[in-house]
Every structure is written in structure tokens, then in C-alpha cells.
Design a protein around this motif. Structure first.
Motif, PDB file in Angstrom:
ATOM      1  N   GLY A   8      21.271  18.416   5.255  1.00 50.48           N
ATOM      2  CA  GLY A   8      21.269  18.894   3.873  1.00 50.48           C
ATOM      3  C   GLY A   8      21.167  17.781   2.850  1.00 50.48           C
ATOM      4  O   GLY A   8      21.431  17.996   1.661  1.00 50.48           O
ATOM      5  N   LEU A   9      20.750  16.594   3.297  1.00 52.31           N
ATOM      6  CA  LEU A   9      20.624  15.445   2.403  1.00 52.31           C
ATOM      7  C   LEU A   9      19.160  15.216   2.037  1.00 52.31           C
ATOM      8  O   LEU A   9      18.253  15.634   2.746  1.00 52.31           O
ATOM      9  N   HIS A  10      18.955  14.504   0.921  1.00 52.52           N
ATOM     10  CA  HIS A  10      17.607  14.134   0.500  1.00 52.52           C
ATOM     11  C   HIS A  10      17.342  12.680   0.903  1.00 52.52           C
ATOM     12  O   HIS A  10      18.254  11.858   0.927  1.00 52.52           O
ATOM     13  N   TYR A  11      16.076  12.393   1.197  1.00 56.41           N
ATOM     14  CA  TYR A  11      15.690  11.026   1.569  1.00 56.41           C
ATOM     15  C   TYR A  11      14.503  10.616   0.707  1.00 56.41           C
ATOM     16  O   TYR A  11      13.482  11.318   0.653  1.00 56.41           O
ATOM     17  N   VAL A  12      14.648   9.488   0.029  1.00 54.06           N
ATOM     18  CA  VAL A  12      13.592   8.959  -0.836  1.00 54.06           C
ATOM     19  C   VAL A  12      13.245   7.555  -0.358  1.00 54.06           C
ATOM     20  O   VAL A  12      14.139   6.721  -0.174  1.00 54.06           O
ATOM     21  N   ASP A  13      11.970   7.307  -0.103  1.00 56.05           N
ATOM     22  CA  ASP A  13      11.546   5.964   0.297  1.00 56.05           C
ATOM     23  C   ASP A  13      10.857   5.296  -0.878  1.00 56.05           C
ATOM     24  O   ASP A  13       9.941   5.849  -1.483  1.00 56.05           O
ATOM     25  N   CYS A  14      11.330   4.098  -1.194  1.00 51.37           N
ATOM     26  CA  CYS A  14      10.824   3.381  -2.362  1.00 51.37           C
ATOM     27  C   CYS A  14      10.320   2.010  -1.936  1.00 51.37           C
ATOM     28  O   CYS A  14      11.116   1.097  -1.686  1.00 51.37           O
ATOM     29  N   GLY A  15       9.015   1.884  -1.812  1.00 52.73           N
ATOM     30  CA  GLY A  15       8.432   0.568  -1.571  1.00 52.73           C
ATOM     31  C   GLY A  15       8.620  -0.270  -2.821  1.00 52.73           C
ATOM     32  O   GLY A  15       8.187   0.120  -3.899  1.00 52.73           O
ATOM     33  N   THR A  16       9.283  -1.410  -2.680  1.00 55.52           N
ATOM     34  CA  THR A  16       9.693  -2.194  -3.842  1.00 55.52           C
ATOM     35  C   THR A  16       9.079  -3.578  -3.802  1.00 55.52           C
ATOM     36  O   THR A  16       9.215  -4.301  -2.809  1.00 55.52           O
ATOM     37  N   SER A  17       8.413  -3.973  -4.885  1.00 49.89           N
ATOM     38  CA  SER A  17       7.814  -5.301  -4.998  1.00 49.89           C
ATOM     39  C   SER A  17       8.305  -5.962  -6.279  1.00 49.89           C
ATOM     40  O   SER A  17       8.558  -5.291  -7.274  1.00 49.89           O
ATOM     41  N   GLY A  18       8.405  -7.265  -6.238  1.00 48.73           N
ATOM     42  CA  GLY A  18       8.852  -7.987  -7.430  1.00 48.73           C
ATOM     43  C   GLY A  18       9.659  -9.216  -7.090  1.00 48.73           C
ATOM     44  O   GLY A  18       9.741 -10.160  -7.870  1.00 48.73           O
ATOM     45  N   GLY A  19      10.272  -9.200  -5.899  1.00 50.48           N
ATOM     46  CA  GLY A  19      10.987 -10.374  -5.431  1.00 50.48           C
ATOM     47  C   GLY A  19      12.043 -10.868  -6.400  1.00 50.48           C
ATOM     48  O   GLY A  19      12.671 -10.094  -7.123  1.00 50.48           O
ATOM     49  N   VAL A  20      12.216 -12.174  -6.430  1.00 49.78           N
ATOM     50  CA  VAL A  20      13.270 -12.773  -7.256  1.00 49.78           C
ATOM     51  C   VAL A  20      12.963 -12.670  -8.741  1.00 49.78           C
ATOM     52  O   VAL A  20      13.844 -12.883  -9.579  1.00 49.78           O
ATOM     53  N   TRP A  21      11.723 -12.340  -9.096  1.00 45.47           N
ATOM     54  CA  TRP A  21      11.346 -12.233 -10.507  1.00 45.47           C
ATOM     55  C   TRP A  21      11.615 -10.856 -11.087  1.00 45.47           C
ATOM     56  O   TRP A  21      11.465 -10.629 -12.282  1.00 45.47           O
ATOM     57  N   GLY A  22      12.016  -9.915 -10.245  1.00 49.23           N
ATOM     58  CA  GLY A  22      12.197  -8.546 -10.711  1.00 49.23           C
ATOM     59  C   GLY A  22      13.278  -8.386 -11.757  1.00 49.23           C
ATOM     60  O   GLY A  22      13.187  -7.494 -12.613  1.00 49.23           O
ATOM     61  N   LEU A  23      14.318  -9.206 -11.712  1.00 50.58           N
ATOM     62  CA  LEU A  23      15.401  -9.090 -12.692  1.00 50.58           C
ATOM     63  C   LEU A  23      14.860  -9.223 -14.108  1.00 50.58           C
ATOM     64  O   LEU A  23      15.218  -8.452 -14.999  1.00 50.58           O
ATOM     65  N   ALA A  24      13.986 -10.191 -14.325  1.00 52.74           N
ATOM     66  CA  ALA A  24      13.439 -10.418 -15.661  1.00 52.74           C
ATOM     67  C   ALA A  24      12.189  -9.596 -15.934  1.00 52.74           C
ATOM     68  O   ALA A  24      12.010  -9.082 -17.043  1.00 52.74           O
ATOM     69  N   GLU A  25      11.317  -9.457 -14.932  1.00 53.39           N
ATOM     70  CA  GLU A  25      10.016  -8.831 -15.140  1.00 53.39           C
ATOM     71  C   GLU A  25       9.992  -7.342 -14.833  1.00 53.39           C
ATOM     72  O   GLU A  25       9.097  -6.635 -15.286  1.00 53.39           O
ATOM     73  N   GLY A  26      10.965  -6.875 -14.054  1.00 57.34           N
ATOM     74  CA  GLY A  26      10.936  -5.500 -13.588  1.00 57.34           C
ATOM     75  C   GLY A  26      10.298  -5.409 -12.215  1.00 57.34           C
ATOM     76  O   GLY A  26       9.630  -6.338 -11.762  1.00 57.34           O
ATOM     77  N   TYR A  27      10.503  -4.277 -11.537  1.00 56.30           N
ATOM     78  CA  TYR A  27      10.018  -4.091 -10.178  1.00 56.30           C
ATOM     79  C   TYR A  27       8.888  -3.068 -10.131  1.00 56.30           C
ATOM     80  O   TYR A  27       8.893  -2.082 -10.876  1.00 56.30           O
ATOM     81  N   SER A  28       7.934  -3.332  -9.240  1.00 54.63           N
ATOM     82  CA  SER A  28       6.898  -2.348  -8.962  1.00 54.63           C
ATOM     83  C   SER A  28       7.426  -1.460  -7.840  1.00 54.63           C
ATOM     84  O   SER A  28       7.841  -1.955  -6.793  1.00 54.63           O
ATOM     85  N   MET A  29       7.421  -0.140  -8.056  1.00 58.50           N
ATOM     86  CA  MET A  29       8.032   0.774  -7.094  1.00 58.50           C
ATOM     87  C   MET A  29       7.104   1.936  -6.770  1.00 58.50           C
ATOM     88  O   MET A  29       6.649   2.644  -7.664  1.00 58.50           O
ATOM     89  N   MET A  30       6.868   2.108  -5.480  1.00 55.45           N
ATOM     90  CA  MET A  30       6.030   3.176  -4.962  1.00 55.45           C
ATOM     91  C   MET A  30       6.974   4.177  -4.289  1.00 55.45           C
ATOM     92  O   MET A  30       7.534   3.880  -3.228  1.00 55.45           O
ATOM     93  N   VAL A  31       7.147   5.338  -4.882  1.00 60.10           N
ATOM     94  CA  VAL A  31       8.226   6.240  -4.488  1.00 60.10           C
ATOM     95  C   VAL A  31       7.686   7.451  -3.733  1.00 60.10           C
ATOM     96  O   VAL A  31       6.775   8.140  -4.193  1.00 60.10           O
ATOM     97  N   GLY A  32       8.284   7.718  -2.574  1.00 62.04           N
ATOM     98  CA  GLY A  32       7.948   8.903  -1.798  1.00 62.04           C
ATOM     99  C   GLY A  32       9.164   9.805  -1.660  1.00 62.04           C
ATOM    100  O   GLY A  32      10.291   9.326  -1.586  1.00 62.04           O
ATOM    101  N   GLY A  33       8.945  11.120  -1.620  1.00 58.80           N
ATOM    102  CA  GLY A  33      10.064  12.044  -1.464  1.00 58.80           C
ATOM    103  C   GLY A  33       9.797  13.371  -2.147  1.00 58.80           C
ATOM    104  O   GLY A  33       8.745  13.574  -2.768  1.00 58.80           O
TER     105      GLY A  33
END
Length: 301
Positions: A112-137
Motif C-alpha cells: 500500500g506504499l507509493h514508490y517514486v524514482d528520481c534520477g538526480t544530476s547536479g553533483g556537488v554543485w546542486g546546492l548552489a545551482e539546483g538539481y536536474s531531476m527526472m521523476v518516475g511514478g
């Protein structure tokens, strides 16, 4: 919105920090006490166990995993299935193989749970620049998490999107990383050619800086290449050994399964594998063959 974050390594901690800055409540868990102390330092809460993490989150809960793909991800999902309640959501933000994601999503759905897969790109620069996220679910599950994605992304409507059903997020990220392999290999080969033209005495960092503006090959990856060449123009002290974390292999295997030619990505993967063969038996044998059929000289060690 309140979110549980499992895995407070560099990327997970940076994501937690960006969420806190964006006004979200974050409860972080990591086996290492110093990692938990780190996120407490920028305003997040922490938990010393998965049980405590789940207890501190209001229902319906959302728990984001930023842990290594493979057994660790699988074990974490198994543990969470015993602790979470129907209607809660597990988000896998790591680089899991999409086939494993499909299997985990089915097991989670049976609870009865939901599962979301989020491909995440951005590495150590994501904190300042933001992350690229490809979301499935499922659409409803992703929509409920929209405030989280909008905060982590470079902009509310930039750098992220719901790309399809469960598995599609990790699938898209897999191909993204395969493309990354090819781009990196092309830059590396091009700068190597420039460096070997010794009579011109080219300054590789200068060339990279020129290409960064107005050039057809400009990119963020080129920006990072320019920084690397500025710090270490001759790459002194760096072993010619290039690891891979799996996504390139999976991309090549998928291309074969789909009968899609992908020579650039495939060759970039082969180049990484070649870099690890310090003994290079194949090259030694090639030299021996040339000597056998043509009497060509063999270079001795």
C-alpha cells in the motif's frame, strides 16, 4: 512540506540543506553521527535510526533515499516497508538500475506504499545551482511531492519533470549518464590531441576558456574541464584509471536489447575499461604478433 532524508553524504546533505533554505522541514538519518550533526547545523532535524526517522514524520510520510545503488538501496527499502504505513511514499534518488526499481516498486505497492524514482544530476554543485531531476511514478504521488522538486530544481519549472511511470526516472538518468560518458571522452580526446601538438605550445586552459563562450561545444562540462586544466594543466599525479558506476554499462546493454546503434557511448565505456588494464596482456600480444609475422621490433619494458 516535511521530508525524511536517508543518506547524508555530500549530495544528500546538500539536498537537505537546499530544502531547509527553501522552508521545508527535513529529518535526516545517516549511520554516521558526524553526518547527522552536520545537517543539524543548518537547521534540519536528525534521527539515529530508521525507526526514529519514521516516528518523527507526519503521515502521509515521504522518505527520500540518497544511498548507493544495489544492496544498500534494496536493504533500505526492505526495512522501510516494515516501518511505513499505507499511503506513505519512498523516493529513490540514487542511480538504481531501472529493472531493480520496477521490482521494488511492485513489492512496495503490495504494502500500500507509493514508490517514486528520481534520477538526480547536479553533483556537488546542486546546492548552489539546483538539481536536474527526472521523476518516475504515479501522477498523484509525484504531484504531492511537487514542492520538494520545485525547491531542489534550478527553478520551479526548470530542470525537473515527471517523465513517466515508475522506472522511467532511473531509465532516463541511465541514458543521461551514458551520454555523459561520450561527452567526457570526446573532450578528453580532443584536449589530448591539442596537447600532443608540441610545436604549437598550446595552452589547453586558454583554449578551454575560449571555447566556453560562443562556441558550439560550450557546456557546463567544458566549464568544469577548464577549471581542472587551470588547477593542473598537465594532470600530474592523476593515475590514468577511470572508474564507472554502472550506468554506462546499463545504457550499452539497453541499446543492444533495443537494436539501437550507440557506438560513441559504447566506445567511451570501452575506453574506461581499457584504462584499468595496467598489464594490458592484449597489447603485449599484439606486439608479439607483429614481430611474428613481420619481424617488427618489440619495445621491451
Amino acid at each position: 512540506m516535511e521530508l525524511g532524508m536517508i543518506g547524508l553524504g555530500k549530495m544528500g546533505a546538500n539536498m537537505a540543506q537546499r530544502l531547509v533554505r527553501g522552508g521545508h522541514d527535513v529529518v535526516g538519518f545517516d549511520p554516521k553521527p558526524e553526518a547527522r550533526s552536520l545537517v543539524e547545523g543548518f537547521g534540519a532535524k536528525s534521527a539515529a535510526s530508521l525507526e526514529e526517522l519514521v516516528d518523527k514524520l507526519p503521515a502521509p510520510r515521504a522518505v527520500w533515499m540518497m544511498v548507493p545503488a544495489g544492496e544498500i538501496t534494496g536493504g533500505t527499502v526492505d526495512a522501510l516497508m516494515k516501518l511505513l504505513s499505507p499511503g506513505d511514499t519512498i523516493i529513490d534518488g540514487g542511480n538504481s538500475n531501472y529493472k531493480h526499481t520496477l521490482e521494488r516498486a511492485k513489492a512496495v505497492a503490495d504494502k500500500g506504499l507509493h514508490y517514486v524514482d528520481c534520477g538526480t544530476s547536479g553533483g556537488v554543485w546542486g546546492l548552489a545551482e539546483g538539481y536536474s531531476m527526472m521523476v518516475g511514478g504515479e501522477k498523484d504521488a509525484v504531484e504531492r511531492l511537487r514542492p520538494i522538486f520545485e525547491t531542489l530544481a534550478p527553478g520551479k519549472d526548470q530542470g525537473w519533470g515527471h517523465v513517466g511511470p515508475v522506472g522511467s526516472g532511473h531509465y532516463t538518468k541511465m541514458v543521461h549518464n551514458g551520454i555523459e560518458y561520450g561527452l567526457m571522452q570526446a573532450y578528453a580526446e580532443g584536449f589530448s590531441i591539442l596537447g600532443h601538438k608540441q610545436e604549437f605550445g598550446l595552452d589547453l586552459h586558454q583554449v578551454a576558456e575560449i571555447w566556453r563562450y560562443g562556441s558550439v561545444v560550450r557546456s557546463w562540462l567544458l566549464d568544469l574541464t577548464a577549471d581542472a586544466l587551470d588547477k593542473n594543466p598537465t594532470m600530474d599525479g592523476i593515475a590514468p584509471f577511470v572508474p564507472d558506476s554502472g550506468e554506462g554499462r546499463w545504457t550499452v546493454a539497453e541499446a543492444i536489447d533495443l537494436d539501437v546503434p550507440a557506438p560513441v557511448i559504447t566506445q567511451s565505456l570501452i575506453a574506461r575499461l581499457r584504462s584499468r588494464d595496467g598489464e594490458s596482456f592484449a597489447d603485449r600480444l599484439l606486439s608479439a604478433m607483429r614481430n611474428e609475422f613481420g619481424g617488427h621490433a618489440m619495445k621491451k619494458e
